[in-house]
Design a protein around this motif. Structure first.
Motif, PDB file in Angstrom:
ATOM      1  N   HIS A  70       0.844  -1.208   0.000  1.00  0.00           N
ATOM      2  CA  HIS A  70       0.000   0.000   0.000  1.00  0.00           C
ATOM      3  C   HIS A  70       0.870   1.246   0.000  1.00  0.00           C
ATOM      4  O   HIS A  70       1.852   1.324   0.740  1.00  0.00           O
ATOM      5  CB  HIS A  70      -0.989   0.002   1.164  1.00  0.00           C
ATOM      6  N   GLN A  84       0.010   6.739   7.231  1.00  0.00           N
ATOM      7  CA  GLN A  84      -0.720   7.355   8.335  1.00  0.00           C
ATOM      8  C   GLN A  84      -0.403   8.854   8.378  1.00  0.00           C
ATOM      9  O   GLN A  84       0.680   9.268   7.968  1.00  0.00           O
ATOM     10  CB  GLN A  84      -0.249   6.734   9.657  1.00  0.00           C
ATOM     11  N   ASP A 109       6.080   1.528   6.782  1.00  0.00           N
ATOM     12  CA  ASP A 109       4.662   1.143   6.594  1.00  0.00           C
ATOM     13  C   ASP A 109       4.065   1.976   5.476  1.00  0.00           C
ATOM     14  O   ASP A 109       3.475   3.001   5.728  1.00  0.00           O
ATOM     15  CB  ASP A 109       3.934   1.346   7.926  1.00  0.00           C
ATOM     16  N   GLU A 129      -5.099   1.303   2.486  1.00  0.00           N
ATOM     17  CA  GLU A 129      -4.904   0.315   3.553  1.00  0.00           C
ATOM     18  C   GLU A 129      -5.053   0.957   4.928  1.00  0.00           C
ATOM     19  O   GLU A 129      -5.626   0.378   5.840  1.00  0.00           O
ATOM     20  CB  GLU A 129      -3.514  -0.333   3.431  1.00  0.00           C
ATOM     21  N   GLU A 130      -4.543   2.190   5.043  1.00  0.00           N
ATOM     22  CA  GLU A 130      -4.561   2.856   6.360  1.00  0.00           C
ATOM     23  C   GLU A 130      -5.949   3.373   6.730  1.00  0.00           C
ATOM     24  O   GLU A 130      -6.153   3.857   7.837  1.00  0.00           O
ATOM     25  CB  GLU A 130      -3.538   4.006   6.398  1.00  0.00           C
ATOM     26  N   HIS A 158       3.323   3.968  12.504  1.00  0.00           N
ATOM     27  CA  HIS A 158       2.190   4.799  12.951  1.00  0.00           C
ATOM     28  C   HIS A 158       2.609   5.839  13.999  1.00  0.00           C
ATOM     29  O   HIS A 158       1.780   6.622  14.439  1.00  0.00           O
ATOM     30  CB  HIS A 158       1.028   3.965  13.522  1.00  0.00           C
TER      31      HIS A 158
HETATM   32 ZN   LIG Z   1      -0.190   1.025   8.773  1.00  0.00          ZN
END
Ligand SMILES: [Zn+2]
Length: 464
Positions: free
Chosen positions: A86, A90, A119, A153-154, A426
């Protein structure tokens, strides 16, 4: 293979600086799905990176942010791997807790800092780079590849099921690969074979139209008592067991192989307790108990409870309403819709027809059997590239889109992180070790070669 290995390893050594620079460019591009910041710019950037690696990219619109889809057909290749990642991140807040600006791509002590570097940008990036490296060295990849990079995704992947359902033939593959999350806290490489499901409920009880003076409590029903009793009927905290009739009927049995894997996971009770800031359940005798509860078993917990007066001092009332948020984690083959029906009929049968039930979220569980041959090959790749025994999670502690790939596409779902344990996903100061990122490239190259050696006559498809 060893000639090929020497060639790409030399290329990786010689081009580390350029690869790191490309990751910095990707991390420097904000892509906050929750706030629609930089999303189309980032989708275009990922498409360009695919294109430069030799993969044909396409931006496919959804009801939300586009999916970046890529396809590579390799001459003579018999096997296909689907890669998922993804490109959204965030929000970076709170900004004042970052030591460096969140999109600066600052490098310090071998780590790159920035929102989304672990991420998931610095992870799916390694699959794109693996293709680029092979195209620049041996001239082609040994397998066909398909890439899905979503931008949601987030925010819970709201358009991934429609996308996958609509494009099933286009996404057909033999293997599946996702690099996300972090390695095991012991530092050992990790592979996860599934995800728990989730059913998130709100239970509430309302009485009348206003709070009453508490002098009325002997002659009226207090919704707080009603709701706490209803919650008690669902779960026994002494036995850590859900009491809803029929709840465990469909739970997939833990296999001997699953048990072998969880028994082999390093378990340091003191470290875990120090990290959580609270003792573990006293009845967990060791690592196998801990990981069975943590990774495999379904569970029910109360996330929040709201009722009456919680302010300073005294307020004498019978509250008008009480509400609780209840999180139920599910094991394969439990169906969240069926479990919601079981909870409702359990409440009715136990005299709690007055308690309202609302489903706030649901995710189906999924797990690739640990005996699946594709899983065995990825584990071999991990052993070979890292030179140590990987930790195998037959499922993971969290929930996510595993079921989409496992159930809708029948693929052997695996998550193989290349970020280190303290990557601070995150959180402010998210970072990724560059050596781990480079290893991620090597790993995926190894996965591709191992997959290409599977003869078509050998059943390589995952088994139930
Ligand atoms: Zn994440």
């Amino acid at each position: 293979m060893s000639m090929v290995k020497e060639t790409y390893q030399a290329y990786l050594r010689d081009h580390t600086a350029q690869i790191v620079e490309d990751l910095r460019t990707l991390v420097a591009q904000p892509s906050v799905s929750a706030e629609n910041i930089g999303m189309s710019e980032c989708a275009n950037l990922v498409a360009q990176m695919l294109s430069r690696a030799g993969v044909t990219p396409r931006l496919i619109p959804t009801a939300g942010y586009p999916v970046v889809f890529g396809e590579l057909k390799s001459p003579g290749a018999m096997r296909t791997i689907l890669v998922y990642g993804h490109y959204d991140v965030q929000p970076p807040e709170p900004l004042d807790e970052w030591r460096v600006p969140p999109y600066s791509g600052h490098i310090e002590d071998g780590r790159l800092y920035g929102r989304g570097c672990a991420d998931d940008k610095g992870q799916f990036f390694t699959q794109i780079k693996a293709v680029e490296v092979l195209n620049h060295t041996v001239g082609k990849c040994p397998v066909n590849l398909k890439f899905i990079f979503e931008g949601e995704e987030e925010i819970g992947s709201p358009n991934l099921v429609p996308f996958v359902t609509k494009n099933r033939p286009m996404l057909a593959a033999d293997g599946f690969f996702r690099a996300d999350g972090n390695k095991h806290e012991s530092g050992r490489p990790l592979i996860k074979l599934g995800q728990k499901g989730m059913l998130y409920l709100e239970l509430s009880r309302v009485s009348g139209t206003r709070d009453l003076h508490s002098s009325r409590s002997p002659v009226s029903t207090n919704p707080v008592w009603r709701l706490t009793q209803a919650l008690h009927s669902l779960y026994d905290p002494k036995l850590w067991r859900i009491l809803v009739d029929g709840f465990y009927d469909k739970v997939l049995e833990t296999t001997a192989k699953d048990h072998d894997f969880i028994s082999a996971i390093p378990f340091r009770r003191n470290d875990i307790e120090a990290d959580m800031g609270t003792p573990l359940r006293s009845d967990l005798r060791g690592g196998a108990d801990y990981y069975e509860a943590f990774l495999l078993n379904p569970h029910l917990t109360i996330c929040g409870f709201h009722a009456g007066y919680g302010g300073v001092g005294v307020k004498t009332i019978v509250p008008r309403a009480a509400a609780a948020k209840v999180d139920i984690r599910l094991a394969p083959k439990q169906d969240p819709d069926e479990i919601a029906v079981l909870v409702r009929s359990h409440l009715d049968r136990h005299g709690f027809g007055d308690v309202q039930l609302k489903v706030l979220a649901k995710i189906r569980p999924a797990r690739t059997p640990s005996a699946d041959p594709y899983v065995g090959r990825v584990i071999e790749s991990l052993r070979s590239v890292y030179g140590e025994e990987p930790v195998v999670y037959p499922s993971s502690e969290g929930s996510g889109p595993a079921y989409i790939f496992r159930e809708l596409l029948s693929l052997p779902y695996v998550i193989v992180p290349c970020a280190q344990f303290d990557c601070r996903m995150h959180a402010p100061n998210e970072n990724i070790e560059l050596s781990g990122m480079m290893k991620g490239i090597e790993l995926f190259i190894d996965v591709m070669y191992r997959e290409s050696q599977v003869s078509e006559t050998v059943p390589g498809k995952s088994v139930e």
